[in-house]
Design an enzyme around this catalytic site. Sequence first.
Site, PDB file in Angstrom:
ATOM      1  N   TYR A   1       0.850  -1.200   0.000  1.00 41.38           N
ATOM      2  CA  TYR A   1       0.000   0.000   0.000  1.00 41.38           C
ATOM      3  C   TYR A   1       0.879   1.240   0.000  1.00 41.38           C
ATOM      4  O   TYR A   1       1.591   1.512   0.967  1.00 41.38           O
ATOM      5  CB  TYR A   1      -0.907  -0.052   1.227  1.00 41.38           C
TER       6      TYR A   1
ATOM      7  N   LYS B   1      -1.688  -1.360  -3.802  1.00 38.51           N
ATOM      8  CA  LYS B   1      -2.735  -0.341  -3.718  1.00 38.51           C
ATOM      9  C   LYS B   1      -2.046   0.990  -3.917  1.00 38.51           C
ATOM     10  O   LYS B   1      -1.250   1.423  -3.077  1.00 38.51           O
ATOM     11  CB  LYS B   1      -3.449  -0.394  -2.361  1.00 38.51           C
TER      12      LYS B   1
END
Length: 287
Positions: free
Chosen positions: A131, A159
């Site tokens: 992420y 992400k």
Amino acid sequence: MFDGVFTAIVTPFHQGEIDWEALERLIEFQIREGVHGLVPCGTTGESATLSAEEHDKVVRFTVDRAAGRVPVVAGTGSNSTTEAVERTRAARECGADAALVITPYYNKPTPKGMVRHFRAVAEAGLPVVAYNVPSRTAVSLDAATYRHLAEIPGVVACKEASGDFALAEAVLSEGKLQLLSGEDSLTFPLFCLGASGVVSVISNVMPRAMVDLFDYVQEGQLPAAREEHRRMLPVMRALFTETNPIPVKAALAEMGLMRDELRLPLVAAGDKTKTRLRKVLKEVALV
């Protein structure tokens, strides 16, 4: 596993404790509206103020209530590699399908340290979604570091919430990591670039709309997808007028799904934000 809409679900509270009834309502609402996965204990879930015990309980509760209907990607990141490994192992034991692991914040590791961090977490036994959200962490993955992460067995997706389309395109062109949008307002263009899914905040309140957007793109109906994106855009913007998840909790309270309660140092949305939220929610017939 990472195709579609994954809702970064909030953690409801009541008088300082986790509101399990409200969390169950939210989970059922999400699954009923067609989301493809759930992400508990991320930034939107106020993971920073959950104890380790609470964190594991929320993951287990989500897994139990999802009951195999959708995958559960547990937020397990930390700026301590040891803590991130422990939370990832616990998530695996709770039955989570994958782990969302934020880049270590505050201590600003070098690219070499970043790679070693993610390798250690991946060895905990769950597929890892890296992420990247520099606005929260003060550090960003770059294309070269992404290439190194893609070589780690178990790091399977990312992400991307940097807002850097060139970086997203570099990851997609390599073709080794699935890319999930990490910013709602950029999801439509990232889908057009080839992102396989989104970890979404707005899908807490508009899950069906985000699923429709994803479906339209998959079907090649780009004018319909663009229209859905533009319909959601005022809500997306309103949900980030204050620090996430302050506005989304206020919106969910307006919809009657939970109480508008956060943990310090976060506080409830101001009157101006709430007025704006009521307006945009009425425009899309949510209140």
